[in-house]
Enzyme design. Structure first.
Site, PDB file in Angstrom:
ATOM      1  N   ASP A   1       0.845  -1.202   0.000  1.00  0.00           N
ATOM      2  CA  ASP A   1       0.000   0.000   0.000  1.00  0.00           C
ATOM      3  C   ASP A   1       0.885   1.259   0.000  1.00  0.00           C
ATOM      4  OD1 ASP A   1       0.870  -0.050   2.628  1.00  0.00           O
ATOM      5  OD2 ASP A   1      -1.135   0.078   3.527  1.00  0.00           O
ATOM      6  N   SER A   2       2.219   1.064   0.024  1.00  0.00           N
ATOM      7  CA  SER A   2       3.165   2.160  -0.226  1.00  0.00           C
ATOM      8  C   SER A   2       2.914   2.753  -1.612  1.00  0.00           C
ATOM      9  CB  SER A   2       4.610   1.670  -0.105  1.00  0.00           C
ATOM     10  OG  SER A   2       4.797   0.499  -0.868  1.00  0.00           O
TER      11      SER A   2
ATOM     12  N   ASP B   1      -1.152  -6.352  -0.415  1.00  0.00           N
ATOM     13  CA  ASP B   1      -1.151  -5.665   0.883  1.00  0.00           C
ATOM     14  C   ASP B   1      -2.568  -5.164   1.180  1.00  0.00           C
ATOM     15  OD1 ASP B   1       0.112  -4.755   3.139  1.00  0.00           O
ATOM     16  OD2 ASP B   1       1.117  -3.059   2.164  1.00  0.00           O
TER      17      ASP B   1
ATOM     18  N   LYS C   1      -0.902  -9.515   2.984  1.00  0.00           N
ATOM     19  CA  LYS C   1      -0.210  -9.004   4.172  1.00  0.00           C
ATOM     20  C   LYS C   1      -1.130  -8.014   4.876  1.00  0.00           C
ATOM     21  CE  LYS C   1       3.112  -5.694   4.030  1.00  0.00           C
ATOM     22  NZ  LYS C   1       2.503  -4.680   4.919  1.00  0.00           N
TER      23      LYS C   1
ATOM     24  N   GLU D   1      -1.336  -5.343   8.606  1.00  0.00           N
ATOM     25  CA  GLU D   1      -0.574  -4.741   9.709  1.00  0.00           C
ATOM     26  C   GLU D   1      -1.295  -4.959  11.042  1.00  0.00           C
ATOM     27  OE1 GLU D   1       0.209  -0.592   8.914  1.00  0.00           O
ATOM     28  OE2 GLU D   1       0.947  -1.010   6.900  1.00  0.00           O
TER      29      GLU D   1
ATOM     30  N   GLU E   1       9.173  -4.281  10.821  1.00  0.00           N
ATOM     31  CA  GLU E   1       9.609  -3.002  10.257  1.00  0.00           C
ATOM     32  C   GLU E   1      10.144  -2.078  11.350  1.00  0.00           C
ATOM     33  OE1 GLU E   1       6.958  -1.113   7.482  1.00  0.00           O
ATOM     34  OE2 GLU E   1       8.123   0.740   7.450  1.00  0.00           O
TER      35      GLU E   1
HETATM   36  O1  KIV Z   1       3.481  -1.144   1.722  1.00  0.00           O
HETATM   37  C1  KIV Z   1       4.662  -1.522   1.680  1.00  0.00           C
HETATM   38  O2  KIV Z   1       5.372  -1.351   0.687  1.00  0.00           O
HETATM   39  C2  KIV Z   1       5.210  -2.177   2.848  1.00  0.00           C
HETATM   40  C3  KIV Z   1       6.705  -2.255   2.901  1.00  0.00           C
HETATM   41  C4  KIV Z   1       7.234  -1.078   3.610  1.00  0.00           C
HETATM   42  C5  KIV Z   1       7.159  -3.498   3.470  1.00  0.00           C
HETATM   43  O3  KIV Z   1       4.503  -2.591   3.706  1.00  0.00           O
END
Ligand code: KIV
Length: 264
Positions: free
Chosen positions: A44-45, A83, A113, A115, A182
């Site tokens: 989600d970056s 993500d 993934k 958080e 992280e």
């Molecule tokens: O969203 C993302 O790119 C991440 C990385 C910082 C691992 O979670």
């Protein structure tokens, strides 16, 4: 040949390091795949490095699916992980399963993934029961930016380190197949890696994790925003692109391009 999640897991047993990089579209995912990277994270970056926003909070499920589809199409070998964006899993277990399932069903990802620590254990159990493999993510969790008061290293006090270790074990017991760490002290990441049977993937978590991840725009020198200390720039593609574009501009202006060989 496509790397399987079983191959990924066995790397911890055989002490082979796991490599993971983000990508958000077809051409970059092709490059990552061809370079032999084990895992592509459609992070989600995206909101920051592709959309130019200040944080990741506004990324939506539809945007993530759109990008994950392009990445899956490009990935002949690498595992693709989608993500879960902010508010796609926090509200209810049903949301978590439905949205997580979209990455598999619509985008062709192999896993997702999300958080959070013990507070997302229920989501991980529900998703795992629905055949969705989940990588958990603790330490600096960018979706908790406002609670953390910025992008700060986590787990520095004894109490915070103890809580992160407990979270790691709870997430493993809840069914997470892997854990992303992280921005935590290297020593704590080493202790968590030693304690868990599932692989840990570090970013700003020192050299002792089972694998490492970086954001591709950081690694290739394409992102001009703030670069944390844990980023290593392996190339300066933005500078190279500017040189190429300036040359193109000059050649067009001087009538050098297109030449005979580019004309019919
Ligand atoms: O969203 C993302 O790119 C991440 C990385 C910082 C691992 O979670």
């Amino acid at each position: 040949m496509k790397i399987t999640v079983q191959d990924f897991l066995s790397k911890k047993q055989t002490r082979q390091k796991i490599t993971m990089i983000t990508a958000y579209d077809y051409p970059f995912a092709r490059i990552v795949d061809e370079a032999g990277i084990d895992v592509i994270l459609v992070g989600d970056s995206l909101a920051m490095v592709v959309q130019g926003l200040d944080n990741t909070l506004s990324a939506t499920m539809d945007e993530m699916i759109y990008h994950a589809k392009m990445v899956s199409r490009a990935s002949k070998n690498s595992i693709v992980i989608g993500d879960m964006p902010y508010l796609s899993y926090q509200v209810s277990l049903e949301d978590a399963v439905r949205n997580g399932g979209r990455f598999l069903k619509e985008a062709g990802a192999q896993a997702v993934k999300l958080e959070g620590g013990r507070e997302v254990a229920g989501q991980i159990k529900a998703m795992t029961r629905s055949e969705i493999l989940v990588m958990a993510h603790i330490g600096l969790t960018p979706q908790a930016l406002h609670r953390m008061g910025g992008y700060k290293v986590q787990g520095r006090t004894e109490e915070a380190a103890k809580r992160l270790m407990e979270d790691a074990k709870i997430l493993q017991d809840s069914g997470a197949f892997s854990l992303l760490l992280e921005a935590i002290p290297a020593e704590l990441a080493a202790a968590i890696t030693e304690e868990l049977t599932i692989p840990t993937i570090g970013i700003g978590a020192g050299p002792h994790c089972d694998g490492q991840v970086l954001v591709i725009h950081d690694l290739l020198g394409l992102f001009e925003g703030f670069a944390p200390r844990f980023v290593k720039k392996y190339a300066n593609l933005k500078d190279d692109a500017i040189i190429a574009l300036r040359q193109y501009k000059e050649e067009v202006e001087k009538g050098i391009f297109p030449g005979k060989e580019h004309s019919f």
